[in-house]
Each structure stands twice: as structure tokens, then as C-alpha cells.
Design a protein around this motif. Sequence first.
Motif, mmCIF file in Angstrom:
data_model
loop_
_atom_site.group_PDB
_atom_site.id
_atom_site.type_symbol
_atom_site.label_atom_id
_atom_site.label_comp_id
_atom_site.label_asym_id
_atom_site.label_seq_id
_atom_site.Cartn_x
_atom_site.Cartn_y
_atom_site.Cartn_z
ATOM 1 N N PHE A 61 15.694 12.076 6.642
ATOM 2 C CA PHE A 61 14.482 12.437 5.907
ATOM 3 C C PHE A 61 13.669 11.211 5.500
ATOM 4 O O PHE A 61 14.158 10.072 5.516
ATOM 5 N N SER A 62 12.421 11.476 5.130
ATOM 6 C CA SER A 62 11.559 10.445 4.568
ATOM 7 C C SER A 62 10.512 11.100 3.687
ATOM 8 O O SER A 62 10.208 12.290 3.832
ATOM 9 N N PHE A 63 9.984 10.317 2.761
ATOM 10 C CA PHE A 63 8.907 10.788 1.882
ATOM 11 C C PHE A 63 8.004 9.592 1.599
ATOM 12 O O PHE A 63 8.403 8.636 0.930
ATOM 13 N N ALA A 64 6.797 9.635 2.142
ATOM 14 C CA ALA A 64 5.868 8.506 2.053
ATOM 15 C C ALA A 64 4.835 8.751 0.956
ATOM 16 O O ALA A 64 4.241 9.831 0.867
ATOM 17 N N SER A 105 5.273 8.293 7.313
ATOM 18 C CA SER A 105 6.508 9.002 6.977
ATOM 19 C C SER A 105 7.324 9.302 8.227
ATOM 20 O O SER A 105 8.542 9.091 8.257
ATOM 21 N N GLY A 106 6.654 9.773 9.278
ATOM 22 C CA GLY A 106 7.352 10.067 10.530
ATOM 23 C C GLY A 106 7.970 8.834 11.161
ATOM 24 O O GLY A 106 9.072 8.882 11.715
ATOM 25 N N ALA A 107 7.274 7.710 11.070
ATOM 26 C CA ALA A 107 7.778 6.473 11.669
ATOM 27 C C ALA A 107 9.053 5.992 10.972
ATOM 28 O O ALA A 107 10.006 5.556 11.620
ATOM 29 N N LYS A 119 0.829 -1.205 0.000
ATOM 30 C CA LYS A 119 0.000 0.000 0.000
ATOM 31 C C LYS A 119 0.862 1.253 0.000
ATOM 32 O O LYS A 119 0.519 2.254 -0.630
ATOM 33 N N TYR A 120 1.984 1.204 0.712
ATOM 34 C CA TYR A 120 2.851 2.368 0.852
ATOM 35 C C TYR A 120 4.226 2.108 0.229
ATOM 36 O O TYR A 120 4.740 0.983 0.279
ATOM 37 N N ALA A 121 4.815 3.157 -0.320
ATOM 38 C CA ALA A 121 6.211 3.135 -0.769
ATOM 39 C C ALA A 121 6.891 4.357 -0.168
ATOM 40 O O ALA A 121 6.521 5.492 -0.498
ATOM 41 N N ILE A 122 7.841 4.145 0.710
ATOM 42 C CA ILE A 122 8.454 5.237 1.467
ATOM 43 C C ILE A 122 9.946 5.278 1.215
ATOM 44 O O ILE A 122 10.654 4.290 1.405
ATOM 45 N N THR A 123 10.423 6.428 0.780
ATOM 46 C CA THR A 123 11.863 6.646 0.645
ATOM 47 C C THR A 123 12.367 7.345 1.895
ATOM 48 O O THR A 123 11.814 8.368 2.306
ATOM 49 N N THR A 124 13.391 6.794 2.507
ATOM 50 C CA THR A 124 13.981 7.398 3.693
ATOM 51 C C THR A 124 15.490 7.397 3.540
ATOM 52 O O THR A 124 16.042 6.616 2.759
ATOM 53 N N GLY A 125 16.171 8.297 4.252
ATOM 54 C CA GLY A 125 17.614 8.347 4.101
ATOM 55 C C GLY A 125 18.279 9.378 4.979
ATOM 56 O O GLY A 125 17.660 9.998 5.849
ATOM 57 N N ILE A 126 19.583 9.565 4.727
ATOM 58 C CA ILE A 126 20.412 10.479 5.507
ATOM 59 C C ILE A 126 21.330 11.242 4.563
ATOM 60 O O ILE A 126 21.982 10.638 3.702
ATOM 61 N N ALA A 127 21.384 12.558 4.726
ATOM 62 C CA ALA A 127 22.333 13.396 3.998
ATOM 63 C C ALA A 127 23.454 13.797 4.951
ATOM 64 O O ALA A 127 23.194 14.158 6.105
#
Length: 267
Positions: free
Chosen positions: A228-231, A250-252, A165-173
Motif C-alpha cells: 500500500f501507499s498513501f501520498a 502514490s502508485g510509483a 513537496k510530497y510525504a508518502i507513506t508506503t508499506g506491506i501488511a
Amino acid sequence: MERPPFVPPGALVPVSTGTPALPPQRRSRKRTVLAAGVAVAVAALGTAAWFGYQAYSGSSEPLTLPSPIPSVDQQIPEPEDTLPPEPSPVETTMLDSEESDPRKLTLKEAFSRQRVVINGRTYLRVKADITAACDKVAVGVFAAALKQQKCSRVLRATYVDARKKYAITTGIAVFPTKEAAVAADKKKNLAKTVWFRGLAGPASKGADKADISGGYAAGLVWGRYIVFSFATYSDGHTPTKQEKDLGPVSGALRDHTAGVLEKRLTE
């Protein structure tokens, strides 16, 4: 439900018009774990929402009961009701500069597990990427700020839940200093999706639209890092005003990724 913002001890708080941060509460007989970072805004499609990052844990000391009263007349000393001393707070300034935190962040460290469970929901990592061209994985003036502030690498991964149902990109800069990370972060505009780009994955995994879909962004600055994240929804549809589930998701994922930095402080 949206969580109230949280400002950890020693965090640098930007001036904003959002909901004021609530101070952390002191819990009796609990030991608090550090939680550091800058409270940040999250938004989607012109609607702003506020989230924060808070980590905590606690353990209760077992009570020691006095020995049974003997049959003879004997004075029994009263047990002392004393609280165990609280541990000293973990020093978080180690993350503020590459001089004090010289170890390079790798994909293996940032995304060590392919399958993670967060808030009872299972997510599968379907794509991971690392690049030194930080401005190529962001948008607009925020992308330019990453380059100007000498971002050295961006690590991203896209996760899809078991139901796809969800596709979330998360990461670190990664930046050379905390000041550089804060300066770059100020150039974001989450309401207009001036943020990091989603990382598309295989269509068979439900992640092929992660880079073109509308969704909810979340982020925080912790030392010299932006987490960061983008859900988004896996089918690519833009969330409506009635669909409120992407924000917490996204927050999780953002909070889960921030645990990588917390581990560096406690290792």
C-alpha cells in the motif's frame, strides 16, 4: 497520466465496476519478468482512479551476421532466423502462504535504502515503523478486517522528496494466506480513506502532517501480502480537483515497495 490497470498472469481479479483490465502484450525477442498481484482501486476524497502494477524487462540478443562472401565460387549457407526460447515463468504461488514463504519480513528487507530514486525523483526515508497491532495503523471496518484475518505485522515507511513537496507513506501488511489478504482488502474504501493511516515523521523533514492530510491511496494484493501507499502534500493541504500529481506519485511508491516481494521470488 494515469496508467491503465494491469492484471498479471495468475492474479485473482475482484469483481469491480472500474475500467476493464488490459491483457499483457507479448513482445517479440523480449523476455518478460513476472508481475503478480490483484488490480486495485486508488482514490482520494471521493474520487476513484484505477492503477495497476506491472513490471517488465527485456534484453535483445545480438544478431550474428554471415561471414563475408569469399572470392571463390562457394556456397554460403543461409543464416537461420530463429528466436531464442523464452524462459519459463517464475512460480508466484510461493507467496500465497506462510508455509511456502516462512521467512519473516523485516524493516531492513522492506526498506533497505534510505534514499531511493523513482521516475527521476529522489525520495528520502524519514521514518520507519513495524507493528503487530495491525488494526491500530488502519481505519474503520478495514482495521477490523486486518485483525479478523490475522494480520501478523504491518511495516510502514514515510518518504519525502528532495523539494519537500510530497510525504508518502508506503508499506506491506502480512497475512497467513492469500485468501486472508484478499478478504481483508475487500473491506477497504479508498474514496472514504478507509485504509492504512499515514506515518508522521519529523517536521523538519516535511512529514509531520502525513497522518492527518488528505491524499491519494494505492494498493495491491500479492500472495499473502497487501502492498500500500498513501501520498500527501507536505504542507498538509487537501488536494483539489485540479491537482492530479499525487495519484502517480502514490502508485510509483506502491510499485517500488512491491519490488521487495518480487525480489523474494527471484532470489
